[in-house]
Scaffold this motif. Structure first.
Motif, mmCIF file in Angstrom:
data_model
loop_
_atom_site.group_PDB
_atom_site.id
_atom_site.type_symbol
_atom_site.label_atom_id
_atom_site.label_comp_id
_atom_site.label_asym_id
_atom_site.label_seq_id
_atom_site.Cartn_x
_atom_site.Cartn_y
_atom_site.Cartn_z
ATOM 1 N N ASN A 280 -11.353 -17.654 5.520
ATOM 2 C CA ASN A 280 -11.292 -18.145 6.892
ATOM 3 C C ASN A 280 -11.397 -17.018 7.910
ATOM 4 O O ASN A 280 -12.026 -17.167 8.953
ATOM 5 N N ILE A 281 -10.765 -15.888 7.619
ATOM 6 C CA ILE A 281 -10.874 -14.729 8.516
ATOM 7 C C ILE A 281 -12.315 -14.238 8.574
ATOM 8 O O ILE A 281 -12.841 -13.912 9.640
ATOM 9 N N GLN A 282 -12.973 -14.210 7.406
ATOM 10 C CA GLN A 282 -14.374 -13.787 7.383
ATOM 11 C C GLN A 282 -15.242 -14.754 8.176
ATOM 12 O O GLN A 282 -16.192 -14.335 8.861
ATOM 13 N N SER A 283 -14.919 -16.046 8.135
ATOM 14 C CA SER A 283 -15.666 -17.038 8.922
ATOM 15 C C SER A 283 -15.530 -16.755 10.414
ATOM 16 O O SER A 283 -16.504 -16.853 11.168
ATOM 17 N N PHE A 284 -14.321 -16.397 10.855
ATOM 18 C CA PHE A 284 -14.123 -16.051 12.267
ATOM 19 C C PHE A 284 -14.903 -14.799 12.634
ATOM 20 O O PHE A 284 -15.578 -14.749 13.668
ATOM 21 N N ASN A 289 -19.421 -12.155 15.345
ATOM 22 C CA ASN A 289 -20.544 -11.216 15.252
ATOM 23 C C ASN A 289 -21.872 -11.898 15.595
ATOM 24 O O ASN A 289 -22.763 -11.271 16.191
ATOM 25 N N THR A 290 -22.014 -13.155 15.228
ATOM 26 C CA THR A 290 -23.225 -13.895 15.601
ATOM 27 C C THR A 290 -23.335 -13.984 17.116
ATOM 28 O O THR A 290 -24.424 -13.789 17.687
ATOM 29 N N LEU A 291 -22.222 -14.251 17.782
ATOM 30 C CA LEU A 291 -22.209 -14.284 19.244
ATOM 31 C C LEU A 291 -22.515 -12.913 19.822
ATOM 32 O O LEU A 291 -23.343 -12.779 20.739
ATOM 33 N N GLN A 292 -21.879 -11.877 19.299
ATOM 34 C CA GLN A 292 -22.079 -10.520 19.818
ATOM 35 C C GLN A 292 -23.536 -10.085 19.666
ATOM 36 O O GLN A 292 -24.118 -9.486 20.586
ATOM 37 N N LYS A 293 -24.160 -10.392 18.546
ATOM 38 C CA LYS A 293 -25.558 -10.007 18.333
ATOM 39 C C LYS A 293 -26.483 -10.769 19.276
ATOM 40 O O LYS A 293 -27.490 -10.224 19.749
ATOM 41 N N ALA A 294 -26.139 -12.018 19.557
ATOM 42 C CA ALA A 294 -26.944 -12.804 20.496
ATOM 43 C C ALA A 294 -26.867 -12.195 21.890
ATOM 44 O O ALA A 294 -27.876 -12.084 22.596
ATOM 45 N N ASN A 349 -11.495 -4.634 12.728
ATOM 46 C CA ASN A 349 -11.673 -3.590 13.735
ATOM 47 C C ASN A 349 -13.000 -3.765 14.461
ATOM 48 O O ASN A 349 -13.964 -4.298 13.907
ATOM 49 N N THR A 350 -13.049 -3.313 15.718
ATOM 50 C CA THR A 350 -14.257 -3.409 16.532
ATOM 51 C C THR A 350 -15.128 -2.185 16.320
ATOM 52 O O THR A 350 -14.656 -1.047 16.404
ATOM 53 N N MET A 351 -16.419 -2.403 16.051
ATOM 54 C CA MET A 351 -17.371 -1.325 15.838
ATOM 55 C C MET A 351 -17.987 -0.880 17.160
ATOM 56 O O MET A 351 -17.799 -1.513 18.210
ATOM 57 N N LYS A 352 -18.756 0.211 17.125
ATOM 58 C CA LYS A 352 -19.370 0.751 18.350
ATOM 59 C C LYS A 352 -20.332 -0.228 19.001
ATOM 60 O O LYS A 352 -20.492 -0.240 20.216
ATOM 61 N N ASP A 353 -21.001 -1.052 18.190
ATOM 62 C CA ASP A 353 -21.973 -2.004 18.754
ATOM 63 C C ASP A 353 -21.312 -3.298 19.227
ATOM 64 O O ASP A 353 -21.996 -4.239 19.631
ATOM 65 N N GLY A 354 -19.983 -3.355 19.169
ATOM 66 C CA GLY A 354 -19.260 -4.522 19.660
ATOM 67 C C GLY A 354 -18.958 -5.554 18.594
ATOM 68 O O GLY A 354 -18.187 -6.490 18.848
ATOM 69 N N THR A 355 -19.555 -5.441 17.410
ATOM 70 C CA THR A 355 -19.278 -6.398 16.339
ATOM 71 C C THR A 355 -17.952 -6.062 15.670
ATOM 72 O O THR A 355 -17.365 -4.992 15.887
ATOM 73 N N LEU A 356 -17.475 -6.988 14.847
ATOM 74 C CA LEU A 356 -16.224 -6.792 14.127
ATOM 75 C C LEU A 356 -16.503 -6.424 12.674
ATOM 76 O O LEU A 356 -17.456 -6.910 12.072
ATOM 77 N N GLU A 357 -15.645 -5.581 12.127
ATOM 78 C CA GLU A 357 -15.695 -5.224 10.713
ATOM 79 C C GLU A 357 -14.421 -5.741 10.059
ATOM 80 O O GLU A 357 -13.324 -5.562 10.593
#
Length: 471
Positions: A280-284, A289-294, A349-357
């Motif tokens: 479930n955490i991975q789903s979030f 990340n899909t939103l951030q990439k868009a 954690n938040t990456m430099k490109d704004g996505t989550l790891e």
């Protein structure tokens, strides 16, 4: 207004009138045309960008809503496992605690099924007019039976008017005649159906049918009977929600008997569900990340094949920057109380490109050593949790009357204004083309006449000169 059709080359002047007119019109309108085109392209790109942004935000909110569905709750710290799902199935919620339980199911809850007397005439048998009363569990329902009714029409009326109360009817054809059989989705002792009001359809649902008379078919409706670790429990339904705190039991069968006549128990195990929480955490994380990439694709400056810089549809857009800032603030903000208060504790954690790891190793370590399972659901879906705060951050932008909707409305007004400007410029272009064309055609006609007159004069002089030579 359409321009007059003229030859491309003037007959009198030899000038290319259409090209001259086109050059003059272009010189007069090109600056305004370039301005409208530039503004239209920019405005259309902004409208498209805002539409794409809103779609991405809606998809992200839908993903959070799915993970926070009360009918299928996510982020449960514990999961239940049944040793024999043909006897009992189990679901757990956020209030479940680890443990083992032995379940014995002695009886399943059943519903009432009663039959009328036999009718030799089958489904077409005539039924007396009157008011039928169907009773069940202390409730009574009235149905008006019109004159000329048959066994089949009564059945159809019952199914039409009683389905919402869980009562249905059908016709069973047996040796000796047909019966109207009533069934119910309601279970438990005391839910037996009785019918009155119509003499030939009167049924006492507490008496077993005998011969051609009516009554219950096999047995009275009964409660489920089970035991949990030897403690006896009864339930009117085969879904038992309160037998064990935090667990819902679905009874699916009666426990088998062993050789000594005792019932075999089924072991239920409640254990921490690390794999389920991780999923479930991975789903979030994936949804975010899909939103951030868009958003990144809408705001990033790129280069085309010729190396020219191409701005994204929302590059340098202040509303988009503000939105991203508000969302990232939610990710870094401390949320739930207790030992689990931030996403980073779970390896997010938040990456430099704004996505989550999502670091699954750190997550597993935290869950095993710090025993955070019971707090994960509260961190995400509880009051003031990540989902609630994230929606509060997004709603001012993406709601029906949010800032993005307002901007879209304003941009639509700009698009309409630009369309009006283009229409006005088109009218000016047509008018100017027509005006200049008429002038040049008139000039060409006049010049043609002058040439014709000059030719006549030359002919006269040539004739005089010829006469003088001959005299």
């Amino acid at each position: 207004m359409a321009s007059p059709i003229v030859p491309s080359t003037g007959l009198g002047s030899g000038l290319e009138i259409s090209k001259i007119v086109q050059a003059l019109v272009t010189s007069d309108t090109s600056a305004k045309q370039a301005q409208i085109k530039r503004q239209t392209n920019n405005n259309s790109a902004m409208i498209s960008g805002i539409g794409s942004l809103r779609s991405a935000l809606t998809a992200f909110q839908d993903a959070m809503k799915k993970l926070n569905d009360p009918k299928a709750p996510s982020f449960n710290a514990y999961t239940g496992t049944s040793g024999n799902e043909s006897v009992v199935k189990v679901k757990s919620d956020g209030s479940a605690v680890p443990g083992n339980y032995d379940i014995i199911v002695n009886k399943l809850a059943t519903s009432s099924k009663v039959a009328s007397q036999q009718f030799a005439g089958g489904a077409s048998s005539a039924i007396s007019a009157g008011e039928m009363t169907i009773s069940q569990g202390g409730k009574s329902y009235k149905l008006k039976i019109d004159s000329g009714a048959s066994l089949q029409s009564v059945r159809d009326k019952i199914n039409k008017e009683m389905s919402e109360n869980g009562i249905s009817a059908n016709i069973i054809n047996e040796a000796g005649g047909s019966r109207l059989v009533f069934a119910s989705t309601n279970t438990g002792a005391g839910s037996d159906i009785s019918v009155g009001g119509i003499p030939e359809l009167t049924i006492d649902g507490t008496v077993q049918m005998s011969g051609s008379g009516g009554g219950f078919i096999t047995a009275l409706a009964q409660d489920a009977e089970l035991s949990v670790d030897g403690l006896k429990i009864t339930s009117a339904s085969n879904t038992v929600d309160k037998a064990i705190s935090g667990m819902s039991l679905e009874l699916t069968g009666v426990s088998a008997k062993s050789g000594d006549g005792s019932s075999a128990s089924t072991r239920l195990t409640i254990a921490q569900d690390n794999d389920g929480l991780k999923k479930n955490i991975q789903s979030f994380v994936d949804a975010y990340n899909t939103l951030q990439k868009a958003v990144t694709s809408l705001t990033t400056v790129t280069k085309d094949a010729s190396g020219t810089m191409v701005l994204g549809q929302l590059t340098n857009d202040p509303t988009t920057r503000s939105l991203l800032g508000d969302m990232r603030g939610v990710l870094s903000q401390a949320g739930a109380s207790g030992s689990l208060s931030s996403l980073s504790q779970l390896g997010i954690n938040t990456m430099k490109d704004g996505t989550l790891e999502f670091n699954s190793t750190k997550f597993t370590t935290a869950m095993d050593k710090k025993m955070l399972g019971g707090q994960v659901q509260n961190l995400f879906t509880g009051d003031g949790g990540v989902f609630e705060r994230m929606n509060k951050a997004i709603d001012p932008y993406n709601s029906i009357d949010g800032s993005l909707a307002s901007r879209k409305a304003n941009l639509d007004k700009v698009a309409k204004n630009l369309s009006n400007q283009q229409a006005a410029l088109d009218r000016r272009t047509d008018s100017l083309t027509e005006s200049l064309t008429r002038k040049y055609v008139a000039f060409d006609t006049a010049l043609g006449k002058m040439k014709a007159q000059a030719s006549q004069i030359n002919s006269i002089f040539e004739a005089l000169n010829a006469q003088q030579k001959n005299s």
